[in-house]
Motif scaffolding. Structure first.
Motif, PDB file in Angstrom:
ATOM      1  N   ILE A 135      -4.783   6.574  -1.930  1.00  0.00           N
ATOM      2  CA  ILE A 135      -3.960   5.470  -1.487  1.00  0.00           C
ATOM      3  C   ILE A 135      -3.993   4.102  -2.671  1.00  0.00           C
ATOM      4  O   ILE A 135      -4.988   4.052  -3.075  1.00  0.00           O
ATOM      5  CB  ILE A 135      -4.562   4.858  -0.146  1.00  0.00           C
ATOM      6  CG1 ILE A 135      -4.478   5.783   1.137  1.00  0.00           C
ATOM      7  CG2 ILE A 135      -3.480   3.642   0.111  1.00  0.00           C
ATOM      8  CD1 ILE A 135      -4.959   5.271   2.329  1.00  0.00           C
ATOM      9  N   THR A 147      -7.004   1.787  -6.449  1.00  0.00           N
ATOM     10  CA  THR A 147      -6.755   3.096  -5.988  1.00  0.00           C
ATOM     11  C   THR A 147      -8.089   3.807  -5.191  1.00  0.00           C
ATOM     12  O   THR A 147      -8.795   3.377  -5.746  1.00  0.00           O
ATOM     13  CB  THR A 147      -6.349   4.320  -7.271  1.00  0.00           C
ATOM     14  OG1 THR A 147      -5.522   3.698  -8.088  1.00  0.00           O
ATOM     15  CG2 THR A 147      -6.138   5.403  -6.504  1.00  0.00           C
ATOM     16  N   ALA A 187       0.814  -1.124  -0.066  1.00  0.00           N
ATOM     17  CA  ALA A 187      -0.094  -0.115   0.280  1.00  0.00           C
ATOM     18  C   ALA A 187       0.907   1.281   0.062  1.00  0.00           C
ATOM     19  O   ALA A 187       1.957   1.315   0.638  1.00  0.00           O
ATOM     20  CB  ALA A 187      -0.863   0.113   1.312  1.00  0.00           C
ATOM     21  N   THR A 188       0.608   2.219  -0.837  1.00  0.00           N
ATOM     22  CA  THR A 188       1.263   3.622  -0.783  1.00  0.00           C
ATOM     23  C   THR A 188       0.168   4.644  -0.876  1.00  0.00           C
ATOM     24  O   THR A 188      -0.647   4.722  -1.463  1.00  0.00           O
ATOM     25  CB  THR A 188       1.881   3.468  -2.135  1.00  0.00           C
ATOM     26  OG1 THR A 188       2.811   2.256  -2.596  1.00  0.00           O
ATOM     27  CG2 THR A 188       3.080   4.734  -2.360  1.00  0.00           C
ATOM     28  N   GLY A 189       0.817   5.682   0.088  1.00  0.00           N
ATOM     29  CA  GLY A 189      -0.104   6.902   0.201  1.00  0.00           C
ATOM     30  C   GLY A 189       0.562   7.609  -0.865  1.00  0.00           C
ATOM     31  O   GLY A 189       1.837   8.163  -0.673  1.00  0.00           O
ATOM     32  N   HIS A 206      -0.934  10.748  -1.734  1.00  0.00           N
ATOM     33  CA  HIS A 206      -1.620  12.050  -1.350  1.00  0.00           C
ATOM     34  C   HIS A 206      -2.609  11.816  -0.116  1.00  0.00           C
ATOM     35  O   HIS A 206      -3.099  10.647   0.154  1.00  0.00           O
ATOM     36  CB  HIS A 206      -2.527  12.600  -2.519  1.00  0.00           C
ATOM     37  CG  HIS A 206      -3.182  13.982  -2.185  1.00  0.00           C
ATOM     38  ND1 HIS A 206      -4.354  13.996  -1.793  1.00  0.00           N
ATOM     39  CD2 HIS A 206      -2.713  15.204  -2.517  1.00  0.00           C
ATOM     40  CE1 HIS A 206      -4.801  15.213  -1.552  1.00  0.00           C
ATOM     41  NE2 HIS A 206      -3.753  15.983  -2.147  1.00  0.00           N
ATOM     42  N   GLU A 207      -2.810  12.736   0.689  1.00  0.00           N
ATOM     43  CA  GLU A 207      -3.673  12.550   1.887  1.00  0.00           C
ATOM     44  C   GLU A 207      -5.166  11.950   1.546  1.00  0.00           C
ATOM     45  O   GLU A 207      -5.513  11.139   2.320  1.00  0.00           O
ATOM     46  CB  GLU A 207      -3.923  13.601   2.699  1.00  0.00           C
ATOM     47  CG  GLU A 207      -4.675  15.076   1.895  1.00  0.00           C
ATOM     48  CD  GLU A 207      -5.042  16.061   2.792  1.00  0.00           C
ATOM     49  OE1 GLU A 207      -4.872  15.850   4.153  1.00  0.00           O
ATOM     50  OE2 GLU A 207      -5.251  17.091   2.398  1.00  0.00           O
ATOM     51  N   ASP A 208      -5.683  12.139   0.331  1.00  0.00           N
ATOM     52  CA  ASP A 208      -6.755  11.398  -0.271  1.00  0.00           C
ATOM     53  C   ASP A 208      -6.364  10.454  -1.518  1.00  0.00           C
ATOM     54  O   ASP A 208      -7.703   9.940  -1.885  1.00  0.00           O
ATOM     55  CB  ASP A 208      -7.502  12.701  -1.101  1.00  0.00           C
ATOM     56  CG  ASP A 208      -7.990  13.691  -0.035  1.00  0.00           C
ATOM     57  OD1 ASP A 208      -8.440  13.285   1.208  1.00  0.00           O
ATOM     58  OD2 ASP A 208      -8.304  14.794  -0.423  1.00  0.00           O
ATOM     59  N   ALA A 246      -7.724   3.866   7.422  1.00  0.00           N
ATOM     60  CA  ALA A 246      -7.204   5.261   6.992  1.00  0.00           C
ATOM     61  C   ALA A 246      -8.585   6.608   6.812  1.00  0.00           C
ATOM     62  O   ALA A 246      -8.087   7.457   6.301  1.00  0.00           O
ATOM     63  CB  ALA A 246      -6.676   5.084   5.550  1.00  0.00           C
ATOM     64  N   ARG A 284     -10.580   9.678  -2.044  1.00  0.00           N
ATOM     65  CA  ARG A 284     -11.532  10.365  -1.085  1.00  0.00           C
ATOM     66  C   ARG A 284     -11.574  11.815  -1.259  1.00  0.00           C
ATOM     67  O   ARG A 284     -10.741  12.665  -1.729  1.00  0.00           O
ATOM     68  CB  ARG A 284     -10.830  10.102   0.392  1.00  0.00           C
ATOM     69  CG  ARG A 284     -11.514  10.830   1.464  1.00  0.00           C
ATOM     70  CD  ARG A 284     -11.009  10.459   2.871  1.00  0.00           C
ATOM     71  NE  ARG A 284      -9.551  11.367   3.198  1.00  0.00           N
ATOM     72  CZ  ARG A 284      -8.712  11.028   4.051  1.00  0.00           C
ATOM     73  NH1 ARG A 284      -9.229  10.140   5.217  1.00  0.00           N
ATOM     74  NH2 ARG A 284      -7.746  11.458   3.947  1.00  0.00           N
TER      75      ARG A 284
END
Ligand SMILES: [Zn+2]
Length: 258
Positions: free
Chosen positions: A11, A23, A3-5, A7-9, A53, A26
């Motif tokens: 993942i 993907t 799992a890779t973030g 951006h804050e919205d 998350a 949010r």
């Protein structure tokens, strides 16, 4: 499953099968899941990961109608599934095809699933178009060529392009939807890359925009050679020349001859 973030919205989770990307995106207190991981344990993990998350997944999107991208319902059985109109038409024209392909994969790998795949009624989305998510909007761009159907999703506020099975660092272009259509899709994706911070290809992502631009140039060169007088001689891009990729190349050549 990795799992890779981004951006804050945004993942991205990467399946162990073909490094298939899913993907989660949010906006406000709503989230969508675009495409899906493949293995049962990965699909089981995704809802917990999303909840942790604080991504409240309300709906699913699929970039195209290949079965390995359509499994979101196995993780979120109640969620609606939105696809491009072209994908909805393809799935309606070939009922049960995704389920049969999934069953063949599961039999080959001795996998059991808690429930069969039910695609239910699909939301057919006009593409090009826009799709509301929370207080934001996703841009939908036509992306055919790999298959005769499909869309790429532009997440403007995060500058992330979820492009479906294009610009893959691990897979050469496969052209079931036609070489010309594929090249036209690359031309449509190119200006989006100039604005992108990250790109999520259907397999092998996420990658940065500079890598995606390099892959785009390599894929265009390969496709132009494939459309030329000696398709079998089309040079495979650097780093995508192993036996599996040479087999995909042979399938491309056979498709062009038929
Ligand atoms: Zn795929």
């Amino acid at each position: 499953m990795r799992a890779t973030g981004l951006h804050e919205d945004v993942i991205v989770v990467e399946s162990r099968a073909w490094r298939t990307s899913a993907t989660a995106v949010r906006s406000g207190d709503e989230a969508f899941l675009i495409d899906s991981p493949v293995f049962p344990d990965e699909l089981e993990l995704v809802p917990a990961l999303a909840e942790q998350a604080r991504f409240d997944v309300r709906a699913l999107l699929a970039t195209h109608g290949d079965w390995d991208h359509l499994l979101g319902r196995l993780a979120f059985p109640g969620a609606s599934l939105g696809v491009a109109e072209t994908t909805a038409a393809r799935l309606r024209a070939h009922p049960g095809e995704a389920q049969r392909a999934l069953r063949a994969f599961d039999e080959e790998h001795y996998l059991e699933r808690p429930a069969p795949l039910a695609l239910g009624s699909l939301d057919a989305l006009p593409v090009p178009g826009r799709c509301e998510l929370g207080d934001g909007e996703l841009e939908l761009h036509p992306a055919d060529g790999h298959t005769p159907d499909g869309m790429a999703v532009w997440i403007g506020w995060a500058a992330v392009l979820v492009c479906g099975d294009y610009l893959s660092p691990v897979e050469i272009p496969t052209v079931a939807g036609g070489v010309d259509a594929y090249l036209a899709t690359l031309a449509r994706l190119e200006p989006l890359l100039a604005r992108a911070a990250a790109v999520v290809p259907g397999h092998g992502g996420p990658i940065d925009a500079a890598s995606a631009a390099r892959l785009l140039a390599e894929d265009r060169a390969y496709l132009e050679a494939l459309a030329g007088p000696k398709p079998e001689r089309a040079p495979l891009p650097h780093g995508r020349r192993d036996r599996a990729q040479r087999r995909l190349h042979a399938e491309n050549v056979a498709r062009l001859r038929s």
